[in-house]
Enzyme design. Structure first.
Site, short mmCIF file in Angstrom:
data_model
loop_
_atom_site.label_atom_id
_atom_site.label_comp_id
_atom_site.label_asym_id
_atom_site.label_seq_id
_atom_site.Cartn_x
_atom_site.Cartn_y
_atom_site.Cartn_z
N ILE A 284 -14.62 73.15 114.10
CA ILE A 284 -15.83 73.18 115.14
C ILE A 284 -15.24 73.61 116.63
O ILE A 284 -14.28 73.10 117.02
CB ILE A 284 -16.29 71.84 115.09
CG1 ILE A 284 -16.70 71.37 113.91
CG2 ILE A 284 -17.47 71.79 116.00
CD1 ILE A 284 -17.18 69.80 113.34
N GLN A 285 -16.04 74.22 116.96
CA GLN A 285 -15.72 74.93 118.57
C GLN A 285 -15.51 73.87 119.64
O GLN A 285 -16.29 72.66 119.58
CB GLN A 285 -16.80 75.72 118.88
CG GLN A 285 -16.92 77.24 118.37
CD GLN A 285 -18.00 77.30 117.31
OE1 GLN A 285 -17.86 76.01 116.42
NE2 GLN A 285 -18.64 78.09 117.20
N LYS B 3 -1.32 87.04 114.64
CA LYS B 3 -2.01 85.92 114.80
C LYS B 3 -2.16 84.91 113.52
O LYS B 3 -2.59 83.81 113.76
CB LYS B 3 -3.67 86.30 114.92
CG LYS B 3 -3.83 87.00 116.12
CD LYS B 3 -5.29 87.79 116.26
CE LYS B 3 -5.48 88.49 117.58
NZ LYS B 3 -6.88 89.10 117.57
N LYS B 4 -1.67 85.36 112.29
CA LYS B 4 -1.54 84.51 111.26
C LYS B 4 -0.19 84.27 110.80
O LYS B 4 0.66 85.00 110.89
CB LYS B 4 -2.63 85.14 110.05
CG LYS B 4 -3.83 85.29 110.45
CD LYS B 4 -4.76 85.84 109.36
CE LYS B 4 -4.42 87.19 108.64
NZ LYS B 4 -5.08 87.65 107.79
N TRP C 259 -10.17 84.11 109.44
CA TRP C 259 -11.66 83.66 109.32
C TRP C 259 -12.07 84.32 108.13
O TRP C 259 -13.16 85.00 108.06
CB TRP C 259 -12.49 84.15 110.75
CG TRP C 259 -12.21 83.38 111.99
CD1 TRP C 259 -11.44 84.26 112.90
CD2 TRP C 259 -11.92 82.08 112.38
NE1 TRP C 259 -11.25 83.36 114.13
CE2 TRP C 259 -11.48 82.05 113.63
CE3 TRP C 259 -12.47 81.03 111.77
CZ2 TRP C 259 -11.45 80.88 114.61
CZ3 TRP C 259 -12.33 79.82 112.59
CH2 TRP C 259 -11.82 79.85 113.81
N HIS D 79 -15.74 80.61 112.70
CA HIS D 79 -15.91 79.24 112.69
C HIS D 79 -17.11 78.90 111.68
O HIS D 79 -18.01 78.09 112.01
CB HIS D 79 -16.60 78.96 114.11
CG HIS D 79 -15.62 78.77 115.12
ND1 HIS D 79 -14.51 77.87 115.26
CD2 HIS D 79 -15.37 79.69 116.22
CE1 HIS D 79 -13.74 77.82 116.35
NE2 HIS D 79 -14.20 79.19 117.02
N TRP E 50 -19.86 83.63 120.13
CA TRP E 50 -19.31 83.61 118.75
C TRP E 50 -20.47 84.41 118.01
O TRP E 50 -20.92 83.86 116.92
CB TRP E 50 -19.21 81.95 118.15
CG TRP E 50 -18.47 81.32 119.11
CD1 TRP E 50 -16.92 81.38 118.63
CD2 TRP E 50 -18.42 80.37 120.02
NE1 TRP E 50 -16.36 80.87 119.39
CE2 TRP E 50 -17.04 80.15 120.26
CE3 TRP E 50 -19.55 79.91 120.86
CZ2 TRP E 50 -16.69 78.95 121.17
CZ3 TRP E 50 -19.12 78.95 121.80
CH2 TRP E 50 -17.67 78.51 121.86
#
Length: 408
Positions: free
Chosen positions: A91-92, A120-121, A142, A147, A201
């Site tokens: 959650i942001q 990034k991963k 993602w 998100h 977002w």
């Protein structure tokens, strides 16, 4: 002499039976008395050099909600070598980025995640095969959308991993959902500051019941590419702002209320259904932590999954939201806009504290029993006659063994 030894053994057995009965009684008593009992400290845990790493249980804590013991225990048989997968619902503005990095960089693993500079991963494979045990932003990206919420993840994760890691006749995966929550006012202010700096977002999918919401169902609060420079008043005035009650919306099953179709059911009924759904899903999750309690969050995660962190969590109270000066009227306005989140957080905080109290006190009780058993064993050894003790402790020498063999 032998009779005296048997008597001592009989006394020891009776004492251990009394101790075992006492443990059962205390567990039953906890169900009714609650976590106010002071039962002791953990043993054999990491960070032995920091005895005060985890806060001492508050003996005066007053619980608000009733939770049965089965909801407080939360000790899972997580099998990293099997088909179990941890799914992190991020959650942001709840501290999820920091926690997500802990998961890929700070967990003591047989095969650590492979995190390479500039990427990034990280690759988080199981110890026995090239399959992931973690579904999160920093491991799988993602994959279900930016998100993704509970509604999206529960409908998306099985299919994504099934396509990536297909195998004939495999055992179905077991998913353990986890998340972090934050004080709603602090989280709301942090999101405003984030949006004010130009963050959006807008690439989030908001997938529900097989489709994304229409522009009429989910209008935008701004025109143009972003909402940079918006004032707090402008942020609060937008009736479509997804920052309002974000935590409830992201934890609830949106299918129950017609997704983003606000005309599906009356607003009051919709709000109540969302809140109750979010509470249920949160309670049923394998684990959740609170941003305001980093060390307790670490403790509960470690005890839930039987995974240990390499370095202890740090509590940072100086956040961007903490630097925002707002008057009491504004705070009350934010609380009104996030009334559902306020109720959810109150519920979550109480469940979180009760789980922490329960586990810490149970560990302290187990340590007390262990200490008593060790003292009892020590006393029983001291009580044995000297000759018998020496006879029990005598090791057969080579000459002694040869004599026995020859005699036989």
């Amino acid at each position: 002499m032998k009779r005296a030894g048997r008597t001592m053994v009989e006394r020891t057995s009776k004492f251990l039976l009394i101790v075992a009965a006492s443990v059962c009684f205390m567990l039953i008593l906890y169900q009714y008395v609650g976590p106010g009992l002071s039962l002791g400290a953990p043993s054999g845990r990491p960070y032995a050099e920091e005895p005060d790493l985890f806060p001492t249980p508050d003996p005066h804590y007053v619980k608000k909600y009733y939770f049965p013991v089965r909801e407080l225990e939360r000790e899972l048989a997580f099998d990293m070598k099997g088909e179990d997968v941890i799914v992190f619902l991020h959650i942001q503005k709840t501290g999820g980025t920091t926690f997500g990095r802990h998961l890929v960089q700070n967990v003591r693993l047989e095969v650590p995640c492979d995190c390479r500079p500039g990427q990034k991963k990280c690759t988080c494979y199981r110890p026995n095969r090239r399959e992931t045990w973690l579904f999160s932003r920093f491991s799988t990206g993602w994959s279900c959308g930016l998100h993704a919420d509970w509604t999206e993840l529960t409908n998306c994760v099985p299919g994504v991993l099934g396509r990536r890691e297909s195998a004939p006749n495999r055992t179905p995966r077991k998913f353990y959902y986890i998340t972090l929550l934050r004080d709603p006012v602090s989280r709301y202010l942090s999101e405003w500051r984030h949006v004010q700096r130009g963050a959006t977002w807008k690439t989030s999918l908001h997938m529900c019941d097989g489709r994304t919401p229409t522009p009429e169902e989910l209008p935008s609060c701004y025109e143009g590419t972003d909402w940079s420079g918006c004032t707090l008043q402008e942020f609060m005035d937008c009736p479509y702002n997804l920052a309002n009650n974000r935590q409830v919306r992201m934890l609830a099953d949106l299918s129950l209320v017609g997704c983003y179709n606000m005309s599906f059911i009356p607003e009051n009924k919709r709000a109540q259904i969302l809140l109750e759904s979010a509470k249920k899903n949160l309670k049923d999750m394998a684990f959740f932590g609170l941003t305001e309690f980093q060390r307790k969050t670490q403790y509960l995660f470690e005890r839930t999954f039987n995974l240990k962190f390499i370095r202890p969590f740090m509590q940072y109270n100086s956040t961007r939201a903490g630097g925002v000066e707002v008057d009491n009227d504004t705070i009350r306005r934010i609380e009104e806009l996030n009334d559902l989140d306020m109720q959810l957080y109150d519920y979550a905080k109480d469940l979180f504290q009760q789980r922490y109290q329960y586990k810490r006190q149970l560990e302290r009780m187990e340590q007390r029993i262990k200490n008593r058993e060790e003292r009892l064993l020590h006393r029983s050894n001291e009580a044995l006659p000297k000759e018998e003790t020496e006879e029990q402790g005598r090791l057969p020498t080579e000459d002694y063994m040869s004599h026995i063999i020859e005699k036989w």
